[in-house]
Scaffold this active site. Structure first.
Site, PDB file in Angstrom:
ATOM      1  N   LYS A 187       0.832  -1.222   0.000  1.00 17.75           N
ATOM      2  CA  LYS A 187       0.000   0.000   0.000  1.00 17.75           C
ATOM      3  C   LYS A 187       0.856   1.256   0.000  1.00 17.75           C
ATOM      4  O   LYS A 187       0.664   2.148  -0.822  1.00 17.75           O
ATOM      5  CB  LYS A 187      -0.893  -0.018   1.242  1.00 17.75           C
ATOM      6  CG  LYS A 187      -1.481   1.324   1.614  1.00 17.75           C
ATOM      7  CD  LYS A 187      -2.199   1.236   2.949  1.00 17.75           C
ATOM      8  CE  LYS A 187      -2.523   2.579   3.552  1.00 17.75           C
ATOM      9  NZ  LYS A 187      -1.417   3.208   4.270  1.00 17.75           N
ATOM     10  N   ASN A 188       1.808   1.325   0.933  1.00 16.66           N
ATOM     11  CA  ASN A 188       2.522   2.593   1.077  1.00 16.66           C
ATOM     12  C   ASN A 188       3.532   2.836  -0.042  1.00 16.66           C
ATOM     13  O   ASN A 188       4.022   3.953  -0.188  1.00 16.66           O
ATOM     14  CB  ASN A 188       3.153   2.706   2.469  1.00 16.66           C
ATOM     15  CG  ASN A 188       2.073   2.943   3.525  1.00 16.66           C
ATOM     16  OD1 ASN A 188       0.947   3.327   3.197  1.00 16.66           O
ATOM     17  ND2 ASN A 188       2.398   2.704   4.784  1.00 16.66           N
TER      18      ASN A 188
ATOM     19  N   ARG B 228      -4.296  10.258   3.176  1.00 19.25           N
ATOM     20  CA  ARG B 228      -3.055  10.877   3.615  1.00 19.25           C
ATOM     21  C   ARG B 228      -2.085  11.103   2.451  1.00 19.25           C
ATOM     22  O   ARG B 228      -1.516  12.172   2.291  1.00 19.25           O
ATOM     23  CB  ARG B 228      -2.420   9.912   4.629  1.00 19.25           C
ATOM     24  CG  ARG B 228      -1.232  10.449   5.302  1.00 19.25           C
ATOM     25  CD  ARG B 228      -1.642  11.164   6.568  1.00 19.25           C
ATOM     26  NE  ARG B 228      -0.624  12.091   6.939  1.00 19.25           N
ATOM     27  CZ  ARG B 228      -0.857  13.270   7.460  1.00 19.25           C
ATOM     28  NH1 ARG B 228      -2.086  13.668   7.695  1.00 19.25           N
ATOM     29  NH2 ARG B 228       0.122  14.062   7.771  1.00 19.25           N
TER      30      ARG B 228
ATOM     31  N   CYS C  38      -5.771   8.484   8.242  1.00 24.12           N
ATOM     32  CA  CYS C  38      -5.851   8.029   9.635  1.00 24.12           C
ATOM     33  C   CYS C  38      -5.256   9.092  10.561  1.00 24.12           C
ATOM     34  O   CYS C  38      -4.081   9.429  10.450  1.00 24.12           O
ATOM     35  CB  CYS C  38      -5.089   6.716   9.806  1.00 24.12           C
ATOM     36  SG  CYS C  38      -5.888   5.328   9.000  1.00 24.12           S
TER      37      CYS C  38
ATOM     38  N   ARG D  33      -0.045  14.822  12.743  1.00 22.49           N
ATOM     39  CA  ARG D  33       0.851  14.371  11.665  1.00 22.49           C
ATOM     40  C   ARG D  33       1.278  15.577  10.825  1.00 22.49           C
ATOM     41  O   ARG D  33       0.756  15.813   9.739  1.00 22.49           O
ATOM     42  CB  ARG D  33       0.158  13.279  10.823  1.00 22.49           C
ATOM     43  CG  ARG D  33      -0.192  12.058  11.653  1.00 22.49           C
ATOM     44  CD  ARG D  33      -0.910  11.000  10.849  1.00 22.49           C
ATOM     45  NE  ARG D  33      -0.032  10.224  10.015  1.00 22.49           N
ATOM     46  CZ  ARG D  33      -0.446   9.317   9.125  1.00 22.49           C
ATOM     47  NH1 ARG D  33      -1.737   9.095   8.964  1.00 22.49           N
ATOM     48  NH2 ARG D  33       0.427   8.642   8.403  1.00 22.49           N
TER      49      ARG D  33
ATOM     50  N   ASP E  24       5.723  19.636   8.172  1.00 25.11           N
ATOM     51  CA  ASP E  24       6.733  20.703   8.126  1.00 25.11           C
ATOM     52  C   ASP E  24       8.024  20.260   7.420  1.00 25.11           C
ATOM     53  O   ASP E  24       8.689  21.072   6.780  1.00 25.11           O
ATOM     54  CB  ASP E  24       7.055  21.183   9.549  1.00 25.11           C
ATOM     55  CG  ASP E  24       7.523  20.047  10.441  1.00 25.11           C
ATOM     56  OD1 ASP E  24       6.749  19.104  10.655  1.00 25.11           O
ATOM     57  OD2 ASP E  24       8.691  20.080  10.886  1.00 25.11           O
ATOM     58  N   GLN E  25       8.371  18.976   7.501  1.00 18.67           N
ATOM     59  CA  GLN E  25       9.610  18.520   6.864  1.00 18.67           C
ATOM     60  C   GLN E  25       9.465  18.438   5.349  1.00 18.67           C
ATOM     61  O   GLN E  25      10.427  18.635   4.614  1.00 18.67           O
ATOM     62  CB  GLN E  25      10.045  17.154   7.429  1.00 18.67           C
ATOM     63  CG  GLN E  25      10.357  17.192   8.919  1.00 18.67           C
ATOM     64  CD  GLN E  25      11.459  18.196   9.243  1.00 18.67           C
ATOM     65  OE1 GLN E  25      12.565  18.120   8.733  1.00 18.67           O
ATOM     66  NE2 GLN E  25      11.132  19.161  10.094  1.00 18.67           N
TER      67      GLN E  25
ATOM     68  N   ASP F 208       3.574   0.610  12.321  1.00 18.03           N
ATOM     69  CA  ASP F 208       2.352   0.079  11.702  1.00 18.03           C
ATOM     70  C   ASP F 208       2.050  -1.357  12.124  1.00 18.03           C
ATOM     71  O   ASP F 208       1.026  -1.919  11.719  1.00 18.03           O
ATOM     72  CB  ASP F 208       2.440   0.162  10.166  1.00 18.03           C
ATOM     73  CG  ASP F 208       2.373   1.603   9.683  1.00 18.03           C
ATOM     74  OD1 ASP F 208       1.963   2.470  10.470  1.00 18.03           O
ATOM     75  OD2 ASP F 208       2.740   1.852   8.520  1.00 18.03           O
TER      76      ASP F 208
ATOM     77  N   ARG G  60      -9.182   0.476   3.751  1.00 18.59           N
ATOM     78  CA  ARG G  60      -8.229   1.399   3.128  1.00 18.59           C
ATOM     79  C   ARG G  60      -6.937   0.709   2.737  1.00 18.59           C
ATOM     80  O   ARG G  60      -6.244   1.149   1.843  1.00 18.59           O
ATOM     81  CB  ARG G  60      -7.799   2.435   4.168  1.00 18.59           C
ATOM     82  CG  ARG G  60      -8.679   3.570   4.221  1.00 18.59           C
ATOM     83  CD  ARG G  60      -8.082   4.614   5.105  1.00 18.59           C
ATOM     84  NE  ARG G  60      -9.034   5.684   5.055  1.00 18.59           N
ATOM     85  CZ  ARG G  60      -8.994   6.762   5.769  1.00 18.59           C
ATOM     86  NH1 ARG G  60      -8.018   6.929   6.626  1.00 18.59           N
ATOM     87  NH2 ARG G  60      -9.904   7.681   5.644  1.00 18.59           N
TER      88      ARG G  60
HETATM   89  N1  EPU Z   1       6.910  14.140  11.135  1.00 24.44           N
HETATM   90  C1  EPU Z   1       7.123  15.461  11.406  1.00 24.44           C
HETATM   91  N2  EPU Z   1       7.102  16.346  10.356  1.00 24.44           N
HETATM   92  C2  EPU Z   1       6.895  15.945   9.076  1.00 24.44           C
HETATM   93  C3  EPU Z   1       6.671  14.595   8.803  1.00 24.44           C
HETATM   94  C4  EPU Z   1       6.687  13.700   9.863  1.00 24.44           C
HETATM   95  O1  EPU Z   1       7.313  15.865  12.565  1.00 24.44           O
HETATM   96  O2  EPU Z   1       6.896  16.792   8.181  1.00 24.44           O
HETATM   97  C5  EPU Z   1       6.940  13.158  12.242  1.00 24.44           C
HETATM   98  C6  EPU Z   1       5.591  12.461  12.428  1.00 24.44           C
HETATM   99  O3  EPU Z   1       4.747  13.200  13.271  1.00 24.44           O
HETATM  100  C7  EPU Z   1       6.026  11.136  13.029  1.00 24.44           C
HETATM  101  C8  EPU Z   1       7.362  10.854  12.339  1.00 24.44           C
HETATM  102  O4  EPU Z   1       7.819  12.113  11.857  1.00 24.44           O
HETATM  103  O5  EPU Z   1       6.249  11.287  14.398  1.00 24.44           O
HETATM  104  C9  EPU Z   1       7.304   9.881  11.187  1.00 24.44           C
HETATM  105  O6  EPU Z   1       6.280  10.260  10.277  1.00 24.44           O
HETATM  106  P1  EPU Z   1       6.356   9.894   8.718  1.00 24.44           P
HETATM  107  O7  EPU Z   1       6.447  11.172   7.941  1.00 24.44           O
HETATM  108  O8  EPU Z   1       7.409   8.876   8.524  1.00 24.44           O
HETATM  109  O9  EPU Z   1       4.940   9.273   8.470  1.00 24.44           O
HETATM  110  P2  EPU Z   1       4.037   9.418   7.171  1.00 24.44           P
HETATM  111  O10 EPU Z   1       4.903   9.511   5.974  1.00 24.44           O
HETATM  112  O11 EPU Z   1       2.988  10.439   7.354  1.00 24.44           O
HETATM  113  C10 EPU Z   1       3.987   6.885   6.630  1.00 24.44           C
HETATM  114  C11 EPU Z   1       2.947   5.828   6.419  1.00 24.44           C
HETATM  115  C12 EPU Z   1       2.317   5.485   7.757  1.00 24.44           C
HETATM  116  C13 EPU Z   1       3.394   5.032   8.723  1.00 24.44           C
HETATM  117  C14 EPU Z   1       4.497   6.086   8.830  1.00 24.44           C
HETATM  118  C15 EPU Z   1       5.687   5.630   9.665  1.00 24.44           C
HETATM  119  C16 EPU Z   1       2.118   6.338   4.223  1.00 24.44           C
HETATM  120  C17 EPU Z   1       1.024   6.854   3.389  1.00 24.44           C
HETATM  121  N3  EPU Z   1       1.930   6.352   5.531  1.00 24.44           N
HETATM  122  O12 EPU Z   1       3.316   8.022   7.160  1.00 24.44           O
HETATM  123  O13 EPU Z   1       1.465   4.390   7.466  1.00 24.44           O
HETATM  124  O14 EPU Z   1       2.824   4.844  10.004  1.00 24.44           O
HETATM  125  O15 EPU Z   1       4.993   6.399   7.507  1.00 24.44           O
HETATM  126  O16 EPU Z   1       6.250   4.481   9.137  1.00 24.44           O
HETATM  127  O17 EPU Z   1       3.137   5.893   3.724  1.00 24.44           O
HETATM  128  C18 EPU Z   1      -0.361   2.972   7.762  1.00 24.44           C
HETATM  129  O18 EPU Z   1      -0.017   2.405   6.718  1.00 24.44           O
HETATM  130  O19 EPU Z   1      -1.239   2.535   8.535  1.00 24.44           O
HETATM  131  C19 EPU Z   1       0.274   4.234   8.117  1.00 24.44           C
HETATM  132  C20 EPU Z   1      -0.237   5.071   8.987  1.00 24.44           C
END
Ligand code: EPU
Length: 421
Positions: free
Chosen positions: A22-23, A93, A117, A122, A125-126, A307, A400
């Site tokens: 999925k991701n 997302r 979710c 979430r 900023d990065q 996850d 999803r």
């Molecule tokens: N974070 C920041 N700033 C940013 C981005 C992230 O502070 O700009 C923090 C987040 O708050 C968190 C950490 O960095 O504490 C990691 O977040 P990440 O950006 O890695 O998460 P994401 O890209 O939003 C993806 C997966 C999630 C999975 C996370 C961590 C997708 C669409 N989603 O989310 O998947 O939990 O990486 O591995 O790829 C799921 O599949 O159920 C799911 C939630």
């Protein structure tokens, strides 16, 4: 919303085939916007997040066909719109990847803030920090992010992430692909789906190296061309079935997996007493007798994935002795399911970032509610392992991310059905 009715207590036996990740899929499909040509993408999971994304892309002007199961052909040559439909964008997302891909191809984008979710705050900023480093002007409101070229134009640059972020790493890779100059992302995330995105883009003519390490280098190219690519198997879907067998007992061959990607999960289940046998592209799990408690801390890859936190918590709830489960990526993730597991007889105490789980030999059926994708998957596992009948409500979350979950569990001998409300 529909719900699942699960009559628990059957061990799981047989073979399950894992779908495409999925991701990875939800990044690769928006990345097709970068390509002026036809991309054939295989092993695409048929899940609601993918269906929403395909609708967003169609709405932008992409030509999309699905000639056979699991295959999406997508041609974004004629896309000119840089403002994807906000109502669709807010439904998931990963729509935030359109920021990077539209910015790189067209030099501008206006994309609504994503939904999906919401088990934690979430921030993005990065991602924004990366776009700014690449020369973009960013207008951010409570509704949308608008990107345009800054005074020096868009160009490659060095970006050092303050937190290891999967989304920011992938979005900056996409944004940098078609820009002049070289971009280096430091402190990048290393998840298998990041390597998959880079492999997809390189197949289409991009020049990306280092994906899967903490330093990713993207040398901008003028154009990407079409081609064919097959998405990797879903590490978390595989982990979910493996955790389900660990919790219910049984003997299952999990096929279409990359065992190396699974080590962070299978090594913990082995510690808990499950037997794991790795083959080239499959894993057999045998679980007999009661699991033992353990300690788990979630971390970015190659650590134990956040996850899989909820699914392993169910195994801990049934294990002998105590377990400690510490979340280091999303602190509030426990709240999505621990109270529901408690209503099924689990003994879990949350103390800040750590859940202390005191295992019991049995859980009992109850009516519980999914609050996010993985929380929902964990409640399904709990229902399969519990005595009696469990109703899992709000299963839109589960669907999803899990392709044909009812069919797959039923084939393993589970008693689970979907009830329309
Ligand atoms: N974070 C920041 N700033 C940013 C981005 C992230 O502070 O700009 C923090 C987040 O708050 C968190 C950490 O960095 O504490 C990691 O977040 P990440 O950006 O890695 O998460 P994401 O890209 O939003 C993806 C997966 C999630 C999975 C996370 C961590 C997708 C669409 N989603 O989310 O998947 O939990 O990486 O591995 O790829 C799921 O599949 O159920 C799911 C939630």
């Amino acid at each position: 919303m529909a719900k699942y009715e699960i009559i628990g207590g059957n061990p799981l036996v047989g073979t399950v085939t894992i779908s495409g990740a999925k991701n990875a899929a939800v990044a690769i499909l928006p990345a097709a916007v970068l390509v002026a040509g036809r991309c054939r993408v295989e092993n695409v999971p048929d899940i609601s997040d993918v269906r929403i994304l395909l609708n967003i892309l169609r709405d932008l002007g992409a030509e999309i066909s699905q000639p056979e199961e699991g295959v999406v052909e997508i041609d974004c040559t004629e896309v000119t719109c840089t403002n994807p439909n906000p109502e669709l964008v807010k439904k998931m997302r990963a729509s935030y990847y359109l920021m990077g891909s539209l910015l790189s191809r067209f030099g501008k984008a206006k994309v609504a803030l994503p939904g999906g979710c919401n088990f934690a705050s979430r921030p993005i900023d990065q991602h924004i920090k990366g776009f700014v480093a690449l020369g973009a002007d960013v207008e951010e409101t409570e509704e949308y992010v608008k990107l345009s070229p800054g005074p020096d134009g868009l160009h490659g640059n060095r970006v050092s992430l303050d937190v290891v972020s999967v989304g920011a790493t992938m979005n900056i890779i996409m944004a940098a692909c078609l820009l002049p100059g070289t971009t280096v992302i430091e402190n990048a995330a290393k998840e298998p789906h990041i390597v998959d995105l880079a492999n997809f883009l390189n197949t289409m003519g991009a020049n990306i190296s280092g994906a899967g390490t903490d330093t990713v280098k993207i040398r901008g190219v003028e154009k990407l061309r079409g081609g064919s690519y097959t998405i990797i198997p879903d590490q978390i879907e595989a982990g979910t079935y493996i955790a389900a067998v660990a919790a219910t007992g049984g003997n299952v061959l999990v096929q279409n997996v990359i065992p190396k990607h699974m080590e962070c999960i299978t090594s913990k289940l082995q510690e808990m007493g499950a037997k794991i046998y790795n083959y080239d592209d499959s894993i057999r799990i045998i679980s007999e007798g009661r699991l033992r408690g353990t300690t788990v801390k979630t971390r970015p890859y190659p650590g134990f994935p956040t996850d899989m936190q909820a699914q392993i918590c169910v195994c801990m709830a049934l294990a002998s002795g105590g377990s400690r489960l510490t979340e280091s990526v999303y602190e509030t993730r426990f709240f999505g399911y621990c109270s529901e597991l408690t209503s099924m007889g689990a003994d879990i105490m949350i103390n800040g970032k750590t859940a202390v789980v005191n295992g019991h030999p049995k859980l009992h059926g109850a009516t519980v509610r999914a609050r996010d994708l993985r929380a929902g998957a964990a409640l399904v596992i709990a229902g399969l392992a519990a005595e009696g009948t469990t109703f899992v409500e709000n299963i839109g979350y589960v669907e999803r991310g899990y392709e044909r979950i009812i069919e797959k569990f039923t084939a393993l001998g589970a008693q689970i059905k979907r009830i329309e409300d």
